[in-house]
Design a protein around this motif. Structure first.
Motif, PDB file in Angstrom:
ATOM      1  N   ILE A 731       0.877  -1.170   0.000  1.00 47.79           N
ATOM      2  CA  ILE A 731       0.000   0.000   0.000  1.00 47.79           C
ATOM      3  C   ILE A 731       0.916   1.223   0.000  1.00 47.79           C
ATOM      4  N   GLY A 735      -2.395   5.496  -0.544  1.00 47.96           N
ATOM      5  CA  GLY A 735      -3.480   4.624  -0.115  1.00 47.96           C
ATOM      6  C   GLY A 735      -3.940   3.649  -1.167  1.00 47.96           C
ATOM      7  N   GLY A 758      -7.280   1.383  -6.159  1.00 45.82           N
ATOM      8  CA  GLY A 758      -7.852   1.364  -4.827  1.00 45.82           C
ATOM      9  C   GLY A 758      -7.567   2.681  -4.116  1.00 45.82           C
ATOM     10  N   THR A 759      -8.385   2.999  -3.135  1.00 43.62           N
ATOM     11  CA  THR A 759      -8.203   4.237  -2.376  1.00 43.62           C
ATOM     12  C   THR A 759      -8.417   3.964  -0.887  1.00 43.62           C
ATOM     13  N   GLY A 760      -7.685   4.685  -0.068  1.00 49.39           N
ATOM     14  CA  GLY A 760      -7.872   4.595   1.376  1.00 49.39           C
ATOM     15  C   GLY A 760      -7.543   3.243   1.969  1.00 49.39           C
ATOM     16  N   LEU A 761      -6.667   2.453   1.324  1.00 44.92           N
ATOM     17  CA  LEU A 761      -6.322   1.136   1.831  1.00 44.92           C
ATOM     18  C   LEU A 761      -5.378   1.253   3.029  1.00 44.92           C
ATOM     19  N   THR A 762      -5.518   0.325   3.975  1.00 45.96           N
ATOM     20  CA  THR A 762      -4.715   0.393   5.196  1.00 45.96           C
ATOM     21  C   THR A 762      -3.857  -0.836   5.427  1.00 45.96           C
ATOM     22  N   THR A 778      -7.879  -4.053   3.572  1.00 44.47           N
ATOM     23  CA  THR A 778      -8.849  -3.318   4.384  1.00 44.47           C
ATOM     24  C   THR A 778      -8.861  -1.872   3.922  1.00 44.47           C
ATOM     25  N   GLY A 779     -10.029  -1.272   4.032  1.00 41.68           N
ATOM     26  CA  GLY A 779     -10.172   0.114   3.600  1.00 41.68           C
ATOM     27  C   GLY A 779     -11.107   0.879   4.505  1.00 41.68           C
ATOM     28  N   GLN A 785     -11.688  -5.389   0.552  1.00 40.63           N
ATOM     29  CA  GLN A 785     -11.834  -5.448  -0.891  1.00 40.63           C
ATOM     30  C   GLN A 785     -10.862  -6.464  -1.474  1.00 40.63           C
ATOM     31  N   TRP A 799     -11.786  -4.114  -8.390  1.00 43.22           N
ATOM     32  CA  TRP A 799     -11.959  -4.381  -6.964  1.00 43.22           C
ATOM     33  C   TRP A 799     -13.378  -4.872  -6.684  1.00 43.22           C
TER      34      TRP A 799
END
Length: 818
Positions: A731, A735, A758-762, A778-779, A785, A799
């Motif tokens: 990541i 993100g 993808g966006t905001g992935l942790t 995880t997001g 996702q 996704w």
């Protein structure tokens, strides 16, 4: 406007409908097409012309490449009778797909149609690598918007590759499943354009052409001037398209062929029936007969050369062969050979010079062979085959008159049953192969006519079929077979020493046609196949709050449970899962200490968390990989140093302490993967990604090295391997997911990281299955996702959200199982 009514095709010239298929599809004697102009070369490269049926009774349709392997078109194109249903599977009529680059592909499979839609997906025999699939629109345009229809209906001139016809249309209305449109000016959708795409201004797919009035089309009554049409809506069937086109996790087959003084190897993906473009040369050994078994990450090969018996191994992680070594026992004059794997022991059988049967066994866990070949008994044998059924090796052999006999070896006691004639009265057999499916044995022979004949032994019922059944083929000389689930894959040496393949569905007993494998191999004297079934399930584990949650899904359908299930336990901050064969072994960090627990996927039973010995404290992250039932755990200490622990499940013990690994500090995240005898470890330090290897054979580590591509700001890392390639995902600081690939056979990484999206992935995890890598992240909002890499094509899916919501997950682990 009014929707075109389904009246007689002779009166209205309807293009295609569920009840007017035969009349609406173009035949060899008629020609009509979109009345719009030809598209500029390359403008609609993803549009495909489909030729269905034989030359005397052919019809044409149009389709759209929506995936390198799949063409979206109208279901009515494949209906055998007007209004008939289209069963999923091999199309009833031979179909060729002509591509814009001048190439052609056979259609080998048709999907079940989308609910209430005139839509199917047709799979091509081999994927298309040099044409970009069309993008799909997220929603239909507003009423009154201009749209473009594209098709390959034939005009007075023959079809020119790359130049379909186009027509301009206006969207009149959008229903739940259909779009009604009207041609602008004289533009119309005509016969042969069935199944073609309807595109918005951005060139995105919004519909598939289904039926029209065909006003102004060639061969239509000049009095018909209506240009209205109905297209099947595609923007709201994305989930169906994604599910059908999702990468398949088929078994992986390894082939070894000998002939003309050389050994050759080849591999294939049985999920698609795709094989490599060429055979790779193994060595110059002059082998007459060969047999192989798949044993974990190795293919173990056994062969006869000059009457003596040799063995060598292919390391699937590195792609390297070990080199031939003679098997102990001093065999001489051997005529045929067969090998079967039970546990970690390979049982090798040969037919000696006098026609007797001899046995040897290699215990790969203990690392030794028997000292001698044991004479089993019989005379006058010419060929032998064997297949393992649990702890029993079922053996069949051909006698001097071409008759077939069988007997069993109980590997627990080393005892043999008596020889018995296989029913059916076979005579003149020239080669033999066998496969076990469940507790049933499927035996194949090449008869005196050069064709394949089969028998079936039902060991649950205690009986064989009464007679041999002819399966097909001609001019065959050698055969090998292997089971893949409920299918038997047969490989045969045919004319000019070329390798052919056919498959048997053991449920129906039906055989496919024989097809020659690509790669240009000729002059083969023998062939052997070994297979490893790819994982078909995935289990996700994610700590959130004070408990651990779990989800499970099917890789072939992408279907998961409705919710994450709480399984209790300690408050874990980081977690990793490893498949042990029958269970999943989880290693987690809780309050800076390292714990492990077991999950039995067979009965859904969870063990308790148990602290790993050694007194670790302040641990930030963990990684783990299992080699030969030994778990190698790596941990980042409080100062960013690397430590390791080893759990030997053969001996039932852990090391007494954690061992520091020199050569690096400041690590924040790690991930590792098994690759043959190696643990490949990757870590993040100062936002950059580096890697090193551990050799389990001698306990040595390589130095850290930064991965090419210059990524910075990496936050979390995952890794999976497919054969000799390693797939690393991180990541990034944005993100989003980024990926790198290292080919350890070629000794090279890609020059740069690829942004997957993808966006905001942790947090991220990945696991491989066959030729696919499944990534879960995880997001925002506690959603997990998934995206999947088809490593054969190098392409990623979009996704997809895993059902259920977690509250503030701190990590996620994915483990694939069979």
């Amino acid at each position: 406007m009014s929707v075109p009514h389904l009246r007689s095709a002779r009166m209205t010239g309807l293009l295609v409908s569920a009840t007017a298929v035969a009349a609406g599809l173009v035949t060899a004697g008629s020609a009509s097409a979109l009345t719009g102009p030809e598209a500029p070369a390359g403008r609609h490269a993803a549009v495909v012309k489909l030729s269905i049926g034989d030359e005397a009774n052919s019809r044409s349709c149009t389709g759209t490449l929506v995936d390198p392997r799949w063409v979206l078109t109208a279901a009515s194109c494949f209906a055998a009778t007007p209004g008939g249903s289209v069963p999923a599977g091999k199309p009833s009529l031979q179909t060729a797909a002509a591509l814009s680059n001048g190439q052609s592909r056979e259609v080998v499979e048709v999907s079940a149609s989308a609910a209430d839609r005139d839509l199917v997906l047709a799979r091509l025999a081999t994927p298309v690598s040099d044409i970009a699939p069309v993008k799909r629109a997220g929603a239909v345009s507003a009423v009154g918007t201009d749209l473009t229809a594209v098709g390959f209906g034939r005009t007075k001139t023959e079809w020119v590759p790359g130049k379909p016809h186009t027509g301009a249309f206006t969207l009149d209305a959008a229903g739940a499943t259909s779009l009604t449109i009207t041609g602008k000016g004289t533009d119309a959708i005509c016969k042969g354009d069935t199944g073609g795409p309807l595109l918005n201004a951005a060139g995105e797919l919004v519909g598939v052409n289904s039926r029209s009035w065909q006003g102004g089309c060639l061969g239509v009554n000049p009095a018909e001037t209506r240009t209205g049409a109905v297209s099947t809506r595609t923007d709201n069937v994305g989930q169906w398209i994604d599910q059908v086109t999702a990468p398949r996790g088929g078994a992986q087959v390894s082939l070894l062929a000998g002939g003309s003084g050389t050994m050759w190897s080849q591999s294939g993906d049985l999920g698609y029936g795709e094989y490599g473009a060429s055979w790779g040369k193994v060595d110059g050994q002059d082998v007459t007969r060969v047999s192989t078994v798949r044993h974990g990450d190795a293919v173990r090969a056994y062969a006869i050369a000059g009457g003596r018996v040799y063995g060598e191994d292919l390391d699937l992680a590195t792609g390297k062969w070990s080199g031939w070594g003679e098997i102990p026992g001093g065999a001489a004059g051997a005529k045929d050979i067969s090998a079967s794997l039970v546990g970690d022991t390979v049982h090798v059988l040969i037919v000696g010079s006098e026609g007797n049967l001899y046995a040897q066994a290699a215990d790969y866990r203990a690392g030794r062979w028997n000292n001698t070949w044991a004479a089993v008994g019989a005379t006058g044998l010419t060929h032998v085959t064997s297949a393992a059924s649990g702890t029993t090796v079922r053996v069949q052999a051909i006698g001097g008159g071409g008759e077939v006999y069988g007997r069993d070896l109980d590997t627990r006691t080393g005892s043999w049953s008596q020889w018995g004639a296989v029913p059916g009265g076979a005579k003149g057999a020239v080669d033999i192969a066998s496969s076990v499916v469940g507790n049933n044995v499927h035996v194949q022979i090449i008869g005196s006519d050069g064709a394949i004949w089969t028998q079936f032994g039902n060991y649950d019922a205690g009986r064989w079929n009464d007679q041999w059944a002819k399966a097909g083929g001609s001019g065959l000389t050698r055969i090998s077979s292997i089971a893949d689930g409920g299918t038997v894959e047969l490989y045969a040496v045919g004319a000019e020493g070329r390798i052919n393949n056919a498959s048997m569905n053991t449920t129906t007993g039906s055989w496919s046609a024989f097809k020659q494998l690509q790669g240009g191999l000729a002059g083969a004297s023998d062939v052997s196949a070994s297979v490893t079934s790819a994982p078909s399930n995935v289990t996700l584990a994610a700590p959130a709050g004070t408990t651990l949650f779990s989800q499970s899904g099917k890789l072939d359908t992408g279907v998961f449970g409705a919710q994450w299930a709480g399984v209790g336990g300690a408050t874990v901050s980081r977690i990793v899962g490893v498949d042990t064969g029958s269970t999943i072994r989880y290693v987690g960090v809780a309050d800076g200490k390292v714990f492990d627990r077991e999950y039995d996927v067979r009965n859904n039973k969870w063990g308790n968390w148990t602290e790993v010995p050694g007194g670790a404290g302040g641990v930030k992250d963990v990684a783990a990989a299992m080699i030969n039932n030994v778990l190698y755990v790596q941990a980042i200490g409080s100062s960013g140093d690397l430590y390791t622990q080893v759990g030997d499940y053969n001996a039932g013990r852990w090391n007494t302490y954690w061992t520091p690994v020199s050569g690096g500090t400041g690590l924040t995240d790690i991930a590792s993967v098994k690759a043959g005898p190696f643990v490949r470890l990757y870590g993040i330090k100062n936002g950059k990604v580096q890697g090193r290897d551990f050799d389990s054979r001698n306990g040595s580590w390589t130095a850290w090295g930064e991965l090419p591509g210059g990524i910075t700001g990496a936050k979390d890392i995952a890794v999976s391997n497919i054969g000799n390639t390693v797939q690393v995902q991180v990541i990034g600081s944005d993100g989003a997911l980024h990926a790198q690939t290292g080919d350890y056979l070629a000794g090279a990484w890609k020059p740069s990281w690829t942004k997957i999206g993808g966006t905001g992935l942790t947090h991220v995890t990945s696991a491989s299955a066959g030729k696919n890598v499944h990534v879960y992240a995880t997001g925002a909002g506690g959603k997990v996702q998934n995206t999947t890499l088809d490593a054969t094509l190098g392409s990623w899916t979009g996704w997809h959200e895993v059902p259920g919501t977690l509250t503030s997950p701190t990590d996620v682990a994915a483990t694939t199982t069979k």
